[in-house]
Design an enzyme around this catalytic site. Structure first.
Site, PDB file in Angstrom:
ATOM      1  N   HIS A  19       0.867  -1.174   0.000  1.00  0.00           N
ATOM      2  CA  HIS A  19       0.000   0.000   0.000  1.00  0.00           C
ATOM      3  C   HIS A  19       0.909   1.232   0.000  1.00  0.00           C
ATOM      4  O   HIS A  19       1.993   1.202   0.579  1.00  0.00           O
ATOM      5  CB  HIS A  19      -0.840  -0.038   1.281  1.00  0.00           C
ATOM      6  CG  HIS A  19      -1.936   0.977   1.355  1.00  0.00           C
ATOM      7  ND1 HIS A  19      -1.710   2.285   1.704  1.00  0.00           N
ATOM      8  CD2 HIS A  19      -3.261   0.873   1.147  1.00  0.00           C
ATOM      9  CE1 HIS A  19      -2.859   2.941   1.713  1.00  0.00           C
ATOM     10  NE2 HIS A  19      -3.814   2.107   1.367  1.00  0.00           N
TER      11      HIS A  19
ATOM     12  N   LYS B 209     -10.719  -1.314  10.057  1.00  0.00           N
ATOM     13  CA  LYS B 209     -10.809  -2.487   9.190  1.00  0.00           C
ATOM     14  C   LYS B 209     -11.235  -3.723   9.977  1.00  0.00           C
ATOM     15  O   LYS B 209     -11.395  -4.793   9.416  1.00  0.00           O
ATOM     16  CB  LYS B 209      -9.472  -2.733   8.497  1.00  0.00           C
ATOM     17  CG  LYS B 209      -9.133  -1.634   7.485  1.00  0.00           C
ATOM     18  CD  LYS B 209      -7.877  -1.940   6.721  1.00  0.00           C
ATOM     19  CE  LYS B 209      -7.318  -0.731   6.008  1.00  0.00           C
ATOM     20  NZ  LYS B 209      -8.074  -0.334   4.807  1.00  0.00           N
TER      21      LYS B 209
ATOM     22  N   CYS C 225      -4.642   2.196  -3.951  1.00  0.00           N
ATOM     23  CA  CYS C 225      -3.446   2.758  -3.301  1.00  0.00           C
ATOM     24  C   CYS C 225      -2.255   1.812  -3.406  1.00  0.00           C
ATOM     25  O   CYS C 225      -1.440   1.719  -2.477  1.00  0.00           O
ATOM     26  CB  CYS C 225      -3.696   3.095  -1.823  1.00  0.00           C
ATOM     27  SG  CYS C 225      -4.928   4.348  -1.591  1.00  0.00           S
TER      28      CYS C 225
END
Ligand code: PMP
Length: 407
Positions: free
Chosen positions: A123, A226, A365
């Site tokens: 990421h 998350k 990303c």
């Protein structure tokens, strides 16, 4: 084999009752952020309605209650990841903040002789802070390449490591592909040359319970949002001796021992890295989210999510003209990153949304991965333990419909 009480679980998530564009919401963007159970929402409401106060400095009762709740959450997080000491758990705003904190520290520790290693599968938040660190120090950044199957090339990793290597940073699970990386092996190889390792656990933590002591992890980062917690809170785990040697990130209140205009001394762990008033309700709610997930059980969650992943993968492969990126299901978390030949991921995502289905489209990303595959992006469907096979059926029907409309 575990079974989950899906009716009970789904009833805990109020958002799952809502409609999008007149259709029942099918939420398959869990890798971007997970949904929030009522228990976690209640914890935030309870904080603001019953004991909102600043922590660590008030002698009054509310401040003590808030401080105790916040510190209990820290202990829950310690216990979940099996850190040795509770002060090895640093509250942050999330994974991005945690990585920047460590990278900032290393920008005062490294020099142009030093080398650091990243993977091709990261990421942006585990790339850019390190590039900034390298710019400041002159340290050299090397990259572990990946294969067409979306796996890291560990043989090449061996060749990148040497006595100058100071730090290796890789994600435990790739957000764009779902690959579970062989971190045991990576950690062992890294430690063999005397370097340290930072594991970005943002995508792993919702699915896999990492034991930082058993794995001998030096730094581990997670984001609460998350894993059924709120946004704007996360954790950096670091081994005590490493955090003690790491310079502080931000200066301010709460992180000092003594401030004098001639010289300021810093507080001990974890406060040295926790300048300013933190996300108090967020930290407390993160603890509640961990309780919630642990009550269901990470083994049960993993079994069930694998069932969903296999079911969805098989059905998607039957749609035709579909390319799924990444490794075999056994080596992934519940993520399917795919394209339909001749169709832009954005167009599929837009049509799926019209049918009530939330997926992620684009580069996630992780532009280096997209450049590797020479594509602008993928459609990413990511599942959680509160998703169902019926939702996957609706998703597959919608993909078929989108395909027929766009081809
Ligand atoms: N690393 C990975 C692997 C991620 O998936 C994400 C979130 N998409 C991050 C880091 C950044 O996390 P946050 O935005 O919560 O700081």
């Amino acid at each position: 084999k575990h079974t989950l009480d899906m009716n009970k679980i789904r009833a805990d998530f109020p958002i799952l009752q809502r409609k999008i564009n007149g259709k029942p919401l099918v939420y398959f963007d869990n890798a971007a952020t997970s949904q929030t159970p009522q228990q976690v929402i209640d914890a935030i409401v309870h904080y603001y309605s019953d004991y909102n106060a600043n922590i660590h400095r008030g002698v009054h009762s509310l401040s003590q209650i808030a401080t105790d709740a916040y510190e209990q959450a820290r202990e829950k997080i310690r216990s979940h990841f099996n850190a040795e000491h509770v002060h090895e758990i640093i509250f942050t705003a999330g994974t991005t903040h945690a990585i920047n904190l460590v990278a900032h520290g290393y920008s005062q520790l490294l020099n142009e002789q030093d080398e650091v290693i990243v993977s091709a599968m990261e990421h942006h938040s585990n790339i850019v802070p390190w590039q900034m660190m390298c710019e400041k120090t002159g340290a050299k950044l090397k990259v572990i390449p990946m294969t067409e199957n979306g796996e890291l090339e560990l043989d090449t990793f061996d060749q990148l490591l040497n006595d100058n290597t100071k730090l290796v940073f890789v994600n435990h699970v790739s957000n764009a592909l779902g690959t579970i990386n062989p971190i045991e092996e990576i950690i062992e190889k890294t430690h063999a040359v005397g370097a340290k390792v930072l594991i970005d656990g943002a995508q792993a933590a919702p699915h896999i319970k990492a034991d930082v002591q058993a794995l001998d992890i030096d730094y581990y980062t997670v984001s609460a949002h998350k894993m059924c917690g709120p946004t704007g809170v996360g954790v950096l785990y670091g081994k005590q001796e490493l955090l003690e040697a790491l310079p502080p990130y931000q200066g301010g209140g709460e992180m000092i021992a003594e401030v004098d205009f001639e010289k300021t001394t810093y507080a001990g762990l974890p406060h040295k890295f926790e300048a300013g008033t933190p996300n108090i309700s967020g930290g407390i709610a993160f603890g509640v989210a961990l309780d919630y997930m642990n009550k269901i059980g990470f083994d049960a969650i993993a079994d069930y999510e694998m069932e969903l992943l296999v079911y969805a993968t098989n059905q998607l492969n039957e749609v035709g003209d579909v390319r799924i990126y990444g490794t075999a299901v056994e080596q992934k978390t519940a993520v399917i990153s795919f394209n339909i030949e001749g169709i832009h991921s954005y167009d599929i995502g837009t049509l799926l949304d019209k049918m009530g289905i939330a997926v992620r489209t684009g580069h996630h990303c992780a532009q280096p991965i997209m450049k590797f595959y020479k594509i602008p992006g993928t459609v990413r469907a990511s599942f959680s333990f509160y998703n169902t096979k019926e939702e996957i059926d609706a998703f597959i029907e919608a993909v078929k419909k989108a395909k027929s409309m766009l081809l």
